[in-house]
Motif scaffolding. Structure first.
Motif, PDB file in Angstrom:
ATOM      1  N   GLY A   1       0.954  -1.134   0.011  1.00 50.82           N
ATOM      2  CA  GLY A   1      -0.007  -0.020   0.131  1.00 50.82           C
ATOM      3  C   GLY A   1       0.945   1.195   0.056  1.00 50.82           C
ATOM      4  N   ASP A   2       0.250   2.340   0.770  1.00 50.27           N
ATOM      5  CA  ASP A   2       1.066   3.510   0.782  1.00 50.27           C
ATOM      6  C   ASP A   2       1.937   3.769   2.239  1.00 50.27           C
ATOM      7  OD1 ASP A   2       0.518   4.151  -1.671  1.00 50.27           O
ATOM      8  OD2 ASP A   2      -1.537   5.051  -1.074  1.00 50.27           O
ATOM      9  N   SER A   3       1.953   2.586   2.757  1.00 52.05           N
ATOM     10  CA  SER A   3       2.316   2.933   4.449  1.00 52.05           C
ATOM     11  C   SER A   3       3.492   1.962   4.753  1.00 52.05           C
ATOM     12  CB  SER A   3       1.157   2.962   5.209  1.00 52.05           C
ATOM     13  OG  SER A   3       0.627   1.463   5.334  1.00 52.05           O
ATOM     14  N   GLN A   4       3.845   0.901   3.959  1.00 52.11           N
ATOM     15  CA  GLN A   4       4.948  -0.083   4.220  1.00 52.11           C
ATOM     16  C   GLN A   4       5.810  -0.171   2.925  1.00 52.11           C
ATOM     17  OE1 GLN A   4       2.265  -3.400   5.653  1.00 52.11           O
ATOM     18  NE2 GLN A   4       3.980  -3.299   7.381  1.00 52.11           N
ATOM     19  N   PHE A   5       7.058  -0.094   3.348  1.00 61.76           N
ATOM     20  CA  PHE A   5       8.061  -0.072   2.198  1.00 61.76           C
ATOM     21  C   PHE A   5       9.276  -1.233   2.695  1.00 61.76           C
ATOM     22  CE2 PHE A   5       6.123   3.732   2.597  1.00 61.76           C
ATOM     23  CZ  PHE A   5       5.407   3.830   1.372  1.00 61.76           C
ATOM     24  N   PHE A   6       9.759  -1.886   1.693  1.00 57.92           N
ATOM     25  CA  PHE A   6      10.506  -3.133   1.960  1.00 57.92           C
ATOM     26  C   PHE A   6      11.509  -3.307   0.915  1.00 57.92           C
ATOM     27  CE2 PHE A   6       6.006  -4.052   3.090  1.00 57.92           C
ATOM     28  CZ  PHE A   6       6.189  -4.340   4.586  1.00 57.92           C
ATOM     29  N   VAL A   7      12.810  -3.534   1.657  1.00 57.02           N
ATOM     30  CA  VAL A   7      13.931  -3.809   0.777  1.00 57.02           C
ATOM     31  C   VAL A   7      14.500  -5.340   1.055  1.00 57.02           C
ATOM     32  CG1 VAL A   7      16.543  -3.200   0.276  1.00 57.02           C
ATOM     33  CG2 VAL A   7      14.757  -1.440   0.945  1.00 57.02           C
ATOM     34  N   HIS A   8      14.877  -6.168   0.165  1.00 58.78           N
ATOM     35  CA  HIS A   8      15.517  -7.397   0.148  1.00 58.78           C
ATOM     36  C   HIS A   8      16.794  -7.187   0.803  1.00 58.78           C
ATOM     37  CE1 HIS A   8      14.302 -11.571  -1.464  1.00 58.78           C
ATOM     38  NE2 HIS A   8      13.951 -11.403  -0.211  1.00 58.78           N
ATOM     39  N   CYS A   9      17.199  -7.880   1.747  1.00 59.39           N
ATOM     40  CA  CYS A   9      18.624  -7.610   2.423  1.00 59.39           C
ATOM     41  C   CYS A   9      19.175  -9.005   3.102  1.00 59.39           C
ATOM     42  CB  CYS A   9      18.525  -6.562   3.675  1.00 59.39           C
ATOM     43  SG  CYS A   9      18.342  -5.036   3.173  1.00 59.39           S
TER      44      CYS A   9
ATOM     45  N   VAL B   1      11.589  -0.249   5.716  1.00 57.55           N
ATOM     46  CA  VAL B   1      12.290   0.989   5.884  1.00 57.55           C
ATOM     47  C   VAL B   1      11.252   1.993   5.631  1.00 57.55           C
ATOM     48  CG1 VAL B   1      14.348   0.144   4.742  1.00 57.55           C
ATOM     49  CG2 VAL B   1      12.817   1.301   3.302  1.00 57.55           C
ATOM     50  N   SER B   2      11.711   3.305   5.999  1.00 56.90           N
ATOM     51  CA  SER B   2      10.904   4.505   5.842  1.00 56.90           C
ATOM     52  C   SER B   2      10.636   4.883   4.607  1.00 56.90           C
ATOM     53  CB  SER B   2      11.605   5.781   6.648  1.00 56.90           C
ATOM     54  OG  SER B   2      12.578   6.014   5.824  1.00 56.90           O
ATOM     55  N   LEU B   3       9.608   5.827   4.101  1.00 54.47           N
ATOM     56  CA  LEU B   3       9.309   6.147   2.753  1.00 54.47           C
ATOM     57  C   LEU B   3      10.384   6.722   2.150  1.00 54.47           C
ATOM     58  CD1 LEU B   3       7.369   6.815   0.269  1.00 54.47           C
ATOM     59  CD2 LEU B   3       6.332   8.595   1.697  1.00 54.47           C
ATOM     60  N   SER B   4      10.976   7.993   2.952  1.00 49.20           N
ATOM     61  CA  SER B   4      12.107   8.623   2.614  1.00 49.20           C
ATOM     62  C   SER B   4      13.327   7.965   2.151  1.00 49.20           C
ATOM     63  CB  SER B   4      12.514   9.721   3.487  1.00 49.20           C
ATOM     64  OG  SER B   4      12.937   9.175   4.569  1.00 49.20           O
ATOM     65  N   ASP B   5      13.605   7.070   2.973  1.00 43.54           N
ATOM     66  CA  ASP B   5      14.742   5.975   2.543  1.00 43.54           C
ATOM     67  C   ASP B   5      14.279   5.096   1.158  1.00 43.54           C
ATOM     68  OD1 ASP B   5      16.687   6.668   4.387  1.00 43.54           O
ATOM     69  OD2 ASP B   5      15.900   5.361   6.015  1.00 43.54           O
ATOM     70  N   TYR B   6      13.106   4.666   1.287  1.00 43.49           N
ATOM     71  CA  TYR B   6      12.727   3.870  -0.024  1.00 43.49           C
ATOM     72  C   TYR B   6      12.841   4.741  -1.126  1.00 43.49           C
ATOM     73  CZ  TYR B   6       9.811   0.511  -2.367  1.00 43.49           C
ATOM     74  OH  TYR B   6       9.246  -0.539  -3.313  1.00 43.49           O
ATOM     75  N   GLN B   7      12.424   5.788  -1.032  1.00 41.14           N
ATOM     76  CA  GLN B   7      12.381   6.877  -2.419  1.00 41.14           C
ATOM     77  C   GLN B   7      13.837   7.121  -2.747  1.00 41.14           C
ATOM     78  OE1 GLN B   7      10.069  10.022  -1.032  1.00 41.14           O
ATOM     79  NE2 GLN B   7       8.350   9.336  -1.973  1.00 41.14           N
ATOM     80  N   ARG B   8      14.806   7.344  -1.891  1.00 36.59           N
ATOM     81  CA  ARG B   8      16.084   7.586  -1.928  1.00 36.59           C
ATOM     82  C   ARG B   8      16.609   6.415  -2.602  1.00 36.59           C
ATOM     83  NH1 ARG B   8      18.901   8.550   3.081  1.00 36.59           N
ATOM     84  NH2 ARG B   8      20.644   8.264   1.808  1.00 36.59           N
ATOM     85  N   LEU B   9      16.359   4.965  -2.244  1.00 36.09           N
ATOM     86  CA  LEU B   9      16.765   4.011  -2.947  1.00 36.09           C
ATOM     87  C   LEU B   9      16.467   3.580  -4.263  1.00 36.09           C
ATOM     88  CD1 LEU B   9      16.584   1.585   0.369  1.00 36.09           C
ATOM     89  CD2 LEU B   9      18.827   2.101  -0.835  1.00 36.09           C
TER      90      LEU B   9
ATOM     91  N   HIS C   1      29.049   6.372  -4.649  1.00 41.25           N
ATOM     92  CA  HIS C   1      28.615   5.417  -3.731  1.00 41.25           C
ATOM     93  C   HIS C   1      27.721   5.785  -2.848  1.00 41.25           C
ATOM     94  CE1 HIS C   1      31.177   2.390  -5.399  1.00 41.25           C
ATOM     95  NE2 HIS C   1      32.186   3.379  -5.412  1.00 41.25           N
ATOM     96  N   TYR C   2      26.650   4.805  -2.283  1.00 48.85           N
ATOM     97  CA  TYR C   2      25.972   5.150  -1.210  1.00 48.85           C
ATOM     98  C   TYR C   2      26.513   4.953  -0.129  1.00 48.85           C
ATOM     99  CZ  TYR C   2      20.730   5.339  -0.050  1.00 48.85           C
ATOM    100  OH  TYR C   2      19.569   5.769   0.288  1.00 48.85           O
ATOM    101  N   ALA C   3      26.739   6.322   0.757  1.00 49.04           N
ATOM    102  CA  ALA C   3      27.616   6.278   1.874  1.00 49.04           C
ATOM    103  C   ALA C   3      27.062   6.026   3.291  1.00 49.04           C
ATOM    104  CB  ALA C   3      28.219   7.605   2.065  1.00 49.04           C
ATOM    105  N   ASP C   4      25.442   6.010   3.448  1.00 46.09           N
ATOM    106  CA  ASP C   4      25.049   5.956   4.475  1.00 46.09           C
ATOM    107  C   ASP C   4      24.496   4.601   4.695  1.00 46.09           C
ATOM    108  OD1 ASP C   4      25.025   8.715   4.668  1.00 46.09           O
ATOM    109  OD2 ASP C   4      22.926   8.975   3.669  1.00 46.09           O
ATOM    110  N   LEU C   5      24.325   4.081   5.958  1.00 47.76           N
ATOM    111  CA  LEU C   5      23.579   2.879   6.141  1.00 47.76           C
ATOM    112  C   LEU C   5      22.304   3.190   6.368  1.00 47.76           C
ATOM    113  CD1 LEU C   5      25.860   1.295   8.976  1.00 47.76           C
ATOM    114  CD2 LEU C   5      25.872   0.505   6.719  1.00 47.76           C
ATOM    115  N   VAL C   6      21.486   2.322   5.978  1.00 49.82           N
ATOM    116  CA  VAL C   6      19.958   2.578   5.965  1.00 49.82           C
ATOM    117  C   VAL C   6      19.546   1.520   7.164  1.00 49.82           C
ATOM    118  CG1 VAL C   6      17.844   2.511   4.564  1.00 49.82           C
ATOM    119  CG2 VAL C   6      19.991   2.919   3.412  1.00 49.82           C
TER     120      VAL C   6
END
Length: 167
Positions: free
Chosen positions: A45-53, A75-83, A95-100
């Motif tokens: 939906g519009d409220s949960q965002f997931f990354v395979h790790c 993850v948060s919406l903002s981190d998901y959009q950045r990814l 390179h993606y410097a931050d840990l998410v």
């Protein structure tokens, strides 16, 4: 190809070293209905965002590669959009410097109370599955990472005899 296991003495096909969850879950173990935005990113939906790790569990009793548990992290919406933006423009991005930061959206098989564990993962160019590099101290997973898993644990997970409990 079968072989005689030096650990248990039985003949096995090769034991898998990687265990994958195909969808994020609720804390009751129900699969969440998601829309895939890529092979390794999806949203509920519009409220949960997931990354395979991937989280690597070291073997305590033997040398060799760790066991790889490929699970979903919320993850948060903002981190998901950045990814998403990073993955769409990876070649042109630094390179993606931050840990998410996120929380496990699957329990790690055989580790009680692992669902929802806070984690941080490292995004690597060209690899769609980020690696979990930090796990909240004092959690069951942190204890396993510190001590490693036994050959018996590996055998039981590969045979499907261990299920996460208490999630």
């Amino acid at each position: 190809m079968s072989y005689k296991c030096s650990h248990c003495g039985n003949t096995h096909d090769e034991l898998p070293r990687y265990f994958m969850w195909h969808a994020p879950e609720t804390d009751q173990g129900r699969v969440i209905d998601v829309v895939e935005d890529s092979k390794s990113m999806c949203r509920g939906g519009d409220s949960q965002f997931f990354v395979h790790c991937e989280i690597e569990l070291p073997l305590a009793e033997a040398e060799g590669d760790p066991l790889g548990c490929i699970c979903w992290v919320e993850v948060s919406l903002s981190d998901y959009q950045r990814l998403i933006h990073f993955r769409e423009n990876e070649d042109a991005q630094p390179h993606y410097a931050d840990l998410v930061e996120g929380k496990l959206a699957n329990p790690v098989q055989g580790i009680a109370h692992s669902y929802g564990t806070p984690v941080k993962f490292k995004v690597i160019k060209g690899d769609p599955t980020p690696y979990i590099k930090w796990v909240a101290p004092g959690t069951a997973i942190a204890a396993i990472l510190a001590s490693g898993v036994s050959m018996d644990f590996w055998h039981d997970v590969a045979a499907g005899r261990l299920r996460p409990l208490g999630n």
